[in-house]
Scaffold this motif. Structure first.
Motif, PDB file in Angstrom:
ATOM      1  N   VAL A  17       0.601   6.256   4.358  1.00  0.00           N
ATOM      2  CA  VAL A  17      -0.153   7.045   3.379  1.00  0.00           C
ATOM      3  C   VAL A  17      -1.594   6.536   3.274  1.00  0.00           C
ATOM      4  CG1 VAL A  17      -0.302   7.727   0.946  1.00  0.00           C
ATOM      5  CG2 VAL A  17       1.916   7.708   2.110  1.00  0.00           C
ATOM      6  N   GLU A  36      -5.457  -4.326   3.902  1.00  0.00           N
ATOM      7  CA  GLU A  36      -4.057  -4.309   4.351  1.00  0.00           C
ATOM      8  C   GLU A  36      -3.553  -5.745   4.479  1.00  0.00           C
ATOM      9  OE1 GLU A  36      -1.361  -2.289   5.163  1.00  0.00           O
ATOM     10  OE2 GLU A  36      -0.428  -4.181   5.780  1.00  0.00           O
ATOM     11  N   ARG A  37      -2.362  -5.986   3.981  1.00  0.00           N
ATOM     12  CA  ARG A  37      -1.779  -7.324   4.005  1.00  0.00           C
ATOM     13  C   ARG A  37      -1.478  -7.832   5.415  1.00  0.00           C
ATOM     14  NH1 ARG A  37       3.820  -7.874   0.935  1.00  0.00           N
ATOM     15  NH2 ARG A  37       4.377  -6.500   2.643  1.00  0.00           N
ATOM     16  N   ARG A  38      -0.938  -6.964   6.250  1.00  0.00           N
ATOM     17  CA  ARG A  38      -0.489  -7.389   7.585  1.00  0.00           C
ATOM     18  C   ARG A  38      -1.670  -7.538   8.543  1.00  0.00           C
ATOM     19  NH1 ARG A  38       3.384  -2.546   8.915  1.00  0.00           N
ATOM     20  NH2 ARG A  38       1.425  -1.609   8.261  1.00  0.00           N
ATOM     21  N   ALA A  55      11.589  11.065  10.506  1.00  0.00           N
ATOM     22  CA  ALA A  55      11.606  12.513  10.655  1.00  0.00           C
ATOM     23  C   ALA A  55      10.372  13.094   9.977  1.00  0.00           C
ATOM     24  CB  ALA A  55      12.883  13.086  10.029  1.00  0.00           C
ATOM     25  N   ARG A 110       7.321   5.148  13.914  1.00  0.00           N
ATOM     26  CA  ARG A 110       6.498   4.694  12.801  1.00  0.00           C
ATOM     27  C   ARG A 110       5.279   3.909  13.297  1.00  0.00           C
ATOM     28  NH1 ARG A 110       7.112   3.142   7.435  1.00  0.00           N
ATOM     29  NH2 ARG A 110       9.322   3.578   7.508  1.00  0.00           N
ATOM     30  N   LEU A 134      -3.807  -7.691  -1.437  1.00  0.00           N
ATOM     31  CA  LEU A 134      -4.195  -7.678  -2.845  1.00  0.00           C
ATOM     32  C   LEU A 134      -3.324  -8.688  -3.581  1.00  0.00           C
ATOM     33  CD1 LEU A 134      -5.872  -6.015  -5.070  1.00  0.00           C
ATOM     34  CD2 LEU A 134      -3.621  -5.111  -5.653  1.00  0.00           C
ATOM     35  N   ASP A 165       0.201   0.737  -1.380  1.00  0.00           N
ATOM     36  CA  ASP A 165       0.793  -0.487  -0.847  1.00  0.00           C
ATOM     37  C   ASP A 165       2.317  -0.502  -0.922  1.00  0.00           C
ATOM     38  OD1 ASP A 165       0.334  -0.666  -3.565  1.00  0.00           O
ATOM     39  OD2 ASP A 165      -0.235  -2.776  -3.565  1.00  0.00           O
ATOM     40  N   ALA A 170       1.793  -4.371  -4.891  1.00  0.00           N
ATOM     41  CA  ALA A 170       1.139  -5.425  -5.677  1.00  0.00           C
ATOM     42  C   ALA A 170       0.196  -4.808  -6.709  1.00  0.00           C
ATOM     43  CB  ALA A 170       0.354  -6.359  -4.745  1.00  0.00           C
ATOM     44  N   GLU A 194      20.365  -1.303  10.687  1.00  0.00           N
ATOM     45  CA  GLU A 194      19.832  -0.595  11.849  1.00  0.00           C
ATOM     46  C   GLU A 194      20.422  -1.138  13.147  1.00  0.00           C
ATOM     47  OE1 GLU A 194      15.647   0.796   9.820  1.00  0.00           O
ATOM     48  OE2 GLU A 194      15.749  -1.110  10.883  1.00  0.00           O
ATOM     49  N   ASP A 305       4.950   5.616  -1.673  1.00  0.00           N
ATOM     50  CA  ASP A 305       6.091   4.831  -2.145  1.00  0.00           C
ATOM     51  C   ASP A 305       5.737   3.951  -3.347  1.00  0.00           C
ATOM     52  OD1 ASP A 305       7.606   5.906  -0.127  1.00  0.00           O
ATOM     53  OD2 ASP A 305       8.232   3.982   0.735  1.00  0.00           O
ATOM     54  N   GLY A 315      14.904  12.629   4.352  1.00  0.00           N
ATOM     55  CA  GLY A 315      13.849  12.351   5.319  1.00  0.00           C
ATOM     56  C   GLY A 315      12.500  12.839   4.811  1.00  0.00           C
ATOM     57  N   GLY A 317      10.334  10.854   2.427  1.00  0.00           N
ATOM     58  CA  GLY A 317       9.467   9.853   1.798  1.00  0.00           C
ATOM     59  C   GLY A 317       8.034   9.912   2.306  1.00  0.00           C
ATOM     60  N   MET A 318       7.886   9.859   3.630  1.00  0.00           N
ATOM     61  CA  MET A 318       6.552   9.946   4.226  1.00  0.00           C
ATOM     62  C   MET A 318       5.945  11.332   3.998  1.00  0.00           C
ATOM     63  SD  MET A 318       5.639   9.948   8.277  1.00  0.00           S
ATOM     64  CE  MET A 318       6.975  11.067   8.660  1.00  0.00           C
ATOM     65  N   ASN A 319       6.758  12.354   4.144  1.00  0.00           N
ATOM     66  CA  ASN A 319       6.264  13.720   3.956  1.00  0.00           C
ATOM     67  C   ASN A 319       5.698  13.901   2.551  1.00  0.00           C
ATOM     68  OD1 ASN A 319       7.076  15.489   6.456  1.00  0.00           O
ATOM     69  ND2 ASN A 319       8.805  14.123   6.111  1.00  0.00           N
TER      70      ASN A 319
HETATM   71  P1  FAD Z   1       4.250   2.003   3.543  1.00  0.00           P
HETATM   72  O1  FAD Z   1       4.316   2.832   4.759  1.00  0.00           O
HETATM   73  O2  FAD Z   1       5.350   1.063   3.218  1.00  0.00           O
HETATM   74  O3  FAD Z   1       2.876   1.209   3.609  1.00  0.00           O
HETATM   75  C1  FAD Z   1       2.493   0.258   2.655  1.00  0.00           C
HETATM   76  C2  FAD Z   1       1.443  -0.629   3.283  1.00  0.00           C
HETATM   77  O4  FAD Z   1       0.890  -1.482   2.293  1.00  0.00           O
HETATM   78  C3  FAD Z   1       2.018  -1.526   4.367  1.00  0.00           C
HETATM   79  O5  FAD Z   1       1.210  -1.473   5.503  1.00  0.00           O
HETATM   80  C4  FAD Z   1       2.006  -2.903   3.727  1.00  0.00           C
HETATM   81  O6  FAD Z   1       1.854  -3.957   4.653  1.00  0.00           O
HETATM   82  C5  FAD Z   1       0.820  -2.791   2.810  1.00  0.00           C
HETATM   83  N1  FAD Z   1       0.851  -3.720   1.682  1.00  0.00           N
HETATM   84  C6  FAD Z   1       1.908  -4.158   0.964  1.00  0.00           C
HETATM   85  N2  FAD Z   1       1.536  -5.009   0.014  1.00  0.00           N
HETATM   86  C7  FAD Z   1       0.194  -5.126   0.119  1.00  0.00           C
HETATM   87  C8  FAD Z   1      -0.787  -5.887  -0.594  1.00  0.00           C
HETATM   88  N3  FAD Z   1      -0.457  -6.698  -1.588  1.00  0.00           N
HETATM   89  N4  FAD Z   1      -2.091  -5.764  -0.236  1.00  0.00           N
HETATM   90  C9  FAD Z   1      -2.463  -4.947   0.794  1.00  0.00           C
HETATM   91  N5  FAD Z   1      -1.567  -4.222   1.506  1.00  0.00           N
HETATM   92  C10 FAD Z   1      -0.263  -4.308   1.166  1.00  0.00           C
HETATM   93  N6  FAD Z   1      10.231   9.123   5.403  1.00  0.00           N
HETATM   94  C11 FAD Z   1      10.265  10.370   5.938  1.00  0.00           C
HETATM   95  O7  FAD Z   1       9.544  11.270   5.500  1.00  0.00           O
HETATM   96  N7  FAD Z   1      11.111  10.656   6.979  1.00  0.00           N
HETATM   97  C12 FAD Z   1      11.913   9.704   7.523  1.00  0.00           C
HETATM   98  O8  FAD Z   1      12.696  10.002   8.433  1.00  0.00           O
HETATM   99  C13 FAD Z   1      11.853   8.374   7.013  1.00  0.00           C
HETATM  100  N8  FAD Z   1      12.589   7.392   7.588  1.00  0.00           N
HETATM  101  C14 FAD Z   1      12.449   6.111   7.127  1.00  0.00           C
HETATM  102  C15 FAD Z   1      13.120   5.077   7.796  1.00  0.00           C
HETATM  103  C16 FAD Z   1      13.051   3.773   7.344  1.00  0.00           C
HETATM  104  C17 FAD Z   1      13.799   2.684   8.065  1.00  0.00           C
HETATM  105  C18 FAD Z   1      12.311   3.500   6.160  1.00  0.00           C
HETATM  106  C19 FAD Z   1      12.250   2.092   5.610  1.00  0.00           C
HETATM  107  C20 FAD Z   1      11.628   4.515   5.497  1.00  0.00           C
HETATM  108  C21 FAD Z   1      11.689   5.829   5.983  1.00  0.00           C
HETATM  109  N9  FAD Z   1      10.965   6.870   5.383  1.00  0.00           N
HETATM  110  C22 FAD Z   1      10.998   8.132   5.908  1.00  0.00           C
HETATM  111  C23 FAD Z   1      10.134   6.623   4.199  1.00  0.00           C
HETATM  112  C24 FAD Z   1       8.702   6.314   4.616  1.00  0.00           C
HETATM  113  O9  FAD Z   1       8.694   5.240   5.508  1.00  0.00           O
HETATM  114  C25 FAD Z   1       7.879   5.969   3.398  1.00  0.00           C
HETATM  115  O10 FAD Z   1       8.021   6.939   2.389  1.00  0.00           O
HETATM  116  C26 FAD Z   1       6.412   5.876   3.790  1.00  0.00           C
HETATM  117  O11 FAD Z   1       6.229   4.873   4.762  1.00  0.00           O
HETATM  118  C27 FAD Z   1       5.562   5.589   2.567  1.00  0.00           C
HETATM  119  O12 FAD Z   1       4.238   5.312   2.968  1.00  0.00           O
HETATM  120  P2  FAD Z   1       3.364   4.321   2.137  1.00  0.00           P
HETATM  121  O13 FAD Z   1       2.065   4.254   2.859  1.00  0.00           O
HETATM  122  O14 FAD Z   1       3.389   4.706   0.709  1.00  0.00           O
HETATM  123  O15 FAD Z   1       4.109   2.919   2.242  1.00  0.00           O
END
Ligand code: FAD
Ligand code: 8RB
Length: 456
Positions: A17, A36-38, A55, A110, A134, A165, A170, A194, A305, A315, A317-319
């Motif tokens: 996101v 970004e933390r990583r 997905a 991913r 952060l 994040d 955080a 997995e 998230d 499927g 969460g990302m969408n």
């Molecule tokens: P994330 O992708 O988790 O990214 C958060 C980022 O913030 C990471 O890079 C992390 O390192 C960083 N971060 C964390 N803490 C800090 C900090 N303190 N300071 C700076 N950076 C930080 N969704 C779908 O739509 N379809 C699917 O099929 C699907 N399959 C999935 C399969 C798995 C195994 C998992 C775990 C999830 C799946 N999801 C799926 C859900 C999807 O992965 C999440 O909803 C999506 O990644 C959310 O994006 P995000 O950017 O909010 O969080």
């Protein structure tokens, strides 16, 4: 636009996101910084290194289109036409998700998707900082503290903070110290493990490539999603505690192998690294996160998230997170000088939709793992198929609304409740479709349900 007059945006998290939001805002003239933390996955590879896929459905694809990235993502995706259901006796049955190949979901890597989004963000002018977690935020001064893996910290003066994040956010923790977010976490009680089906010797795929595979077994299930390289990521979903089978009763690969021989023999035969995978991969936990508030005045807002982690069974969460990014970028671009108003409007628009997809995701676990075999459910599916053909302007299955349109999730849920209530009325006293007057039934659908919005 002069560099000094570009409105600033500070994004926490360069996951899926955060990196999409960075791209969208940079493309709209914002001066974007991302922390970004990583470490940079483009230099160091993805931590963990395993190929995990997700997905991607219409909502996510629509967001990628807005960033000009849909075609490049589609080029590295595997189409999934439907669910391939694997019965305990090893027989299989494909249930199509949509009407034709224009209604499919896609399996994407991913790691590959995140790298593509990071590159797009940088191309659009965003500045990315890795190994910068952060650690703390002062919402009065706007000062944030960033920590490196070696323990060093630095301060940074940020404007308003956009929190991407993830589930363990955080920024959310820092906000909780400043205000009551009304946070509630509901654990599912089930975890996941997995596993992997590699490509067969000589290449190709060991099972049908263009499907999402499901092994439904009542209280638990396995699923498998294809990767472009020919392997499948397999996920077992199972209760954490309780009587056999639960993760608590399967302490190691030896007991787990026996369980798979019994329940998933066809899949086990395709998993040469089962024992190593079982012992090496931890049991992941699943929960739904609800927040009453997503923002603090104009100082910070949460999305993805970080604001609404959900269970995975739709499927989405990302969408859903990608939809957040599109909505927030559009609101900020329209009113860059008033983040307080933008954050309030964003949360008001998105929160009902986040609640709706959270609810629908919980229901889809039941449907995936045992609903597929229930005779009443199958009859309702038949009726839904008949009404889809006869009243397409008014009736669309819940799955098609969620996966193949951008109709707001809350509207999908509301429409589905009304469709379902009407189908229950039509099915009362019937155990076969034959006795039901489908002409009259579709007439009633057109009379009692509002027409579907066009072009969404
Ligand atoms: P994330 O992708 O988790 O990214 C958060 C980022 O913030 C990471 O890079 C992390 O390192 C960083 N971060 C964390 N803490 C800090 C900090 N303190 N300071 C700076 N950076 C930080 N969704 C779908 O739509 N379809 C699917 O099929 C699907 N399959 C999935 C399969 C798995 C195994 C998992 C775990 C999830 C799946 N999801 C799926 C859900 C999807 O992965 C999440 O909803 C999506 O990644 C959310 O994006 P995000 O950017 O909010 O969080
Ligand atoms: N998070 C998915 C669906 C719906 C499939 C259907 C379900 C794995 C973790 Cl469980 C699941 C779906 O109704 O037939 N579409 O996409 C993805 C799913 O799980 C993903 C891969 C997953 N998400 C922690 C593990």
């Amino acid at each position: 636009m002069n560099a000094n007059t570009r409105p600033p945006a500070t994004i926490i998290g360069a996951g899926l996101v955060g990196s999409l939001l960075a791209t969208l805002l940079a493309q709209r003239g914002f001066d974007v910084e991302v922390f970004e933390r990583r470490p940079d996955p483009r230099l160091h590879g993805f931590l963990g290194g395993r190929s995990i896929n997700l997905a991607l459905a219409e909502r996510g694809l629509n967001a990628l289109r807005k960033a000009g990235l849909a075609d490049v993502v589609l080029a590295q995706a595997v189409m999934m036409r439907g669910r391939m259901v694997h019965a305990p006796d090893g027989s299989t049955n494909l249930q199509r998700y949509g009407l034709d190949d224009s209604e499919v979901i896609r399996s994407v890597s991913r790691g590959g998707l995140n790298i593509l989004l990071l590159n797009a963000a940088e191309r659009a002018g965003a500045r990315l900082h890795f190994d910068a977690a952060l650690a703390d935020a002062d919402f009065e001064s706007g000062d944030i503290t960033l920590a490196s893996h070696d323990g060093s910290v630095r301060a940074h003066r940020a404007g308003s903070l956009l929190g991407c994040d993830g589930a363990g956010s955080a920024l959310r923790a820092a906000l909780s110290k400043a205000t009551d977010l009304g946070e509630r976490v509901e654990p599912l009680g089930h975890g996941y493990k997995e596993l992997e089906i590699p490509p067969p010797e000589g290449g190709g795929f060991a099972i049908e490539a263009n499907a999402l595979h499901i092994w439904p077994r009542g209280n638990y299930m396995c699923i498998a999603l294809p990767n472009t390289e020919g392997n499948f990521t397999v996920t077992l979903f199972l209760p954490n505690e309780g009587p056999f089978p639960s993760f608590a009763t399967l302490p190691g690969a030896a007991t787990a192998r026996g369980f798979f021989e019994d329940q998933f023999a066809d899949a086990l035969a395709l998993m040469p690294t089962f024992d190593e995978d079982w012992d090496a991969h931890p049991v992941g936990q699943l929960a739904t996160l609800y927040l009453e508030r997503w923002h603090l005045r104009g100082r910070a807002v949460l999305l993805g998230d970080a604001a609404h982690a959900i269970v995975p069974f739709h499927g989405q969460g990302m969408n859903a997170g990608f939809e957040d990014a599109v909505e927030l970028a559009a609101l900020l671009a329209a009113q860059p000088g008033d983040p307080a108003a933008v954050f309030a409007e964003f949360a008001a628009r998105r929160k009902p939709n986040a609640d709706a997809i959270a609810a629908m995701s919980l229901v889809n676990y039941i449907e995936m793992r045992d609903g597929v075999a229930d005779p009443h459910y199958l009859l309702k599916r038949e009726l839904a198929a008949a009404l889809t053909v006869r009243a397409p302007t008014h009736f669309k299955s819940h799955y098609r609304m969620v996966s193949f349109t951008s109709l707001p999730y809350a509207d999908c849920l509301e429409r589905d409740r009304r469709q379902d209530a009407l189908m229950e009325t039509l099915l009362a006293g019937h155990d076969r479709l034959e006795g039901i007057d489908l002409g009259a039934a579709s007439e009633r659908v057109r009379r009692e349900l509002p027409p579907l919005p066009q072009g969404i």
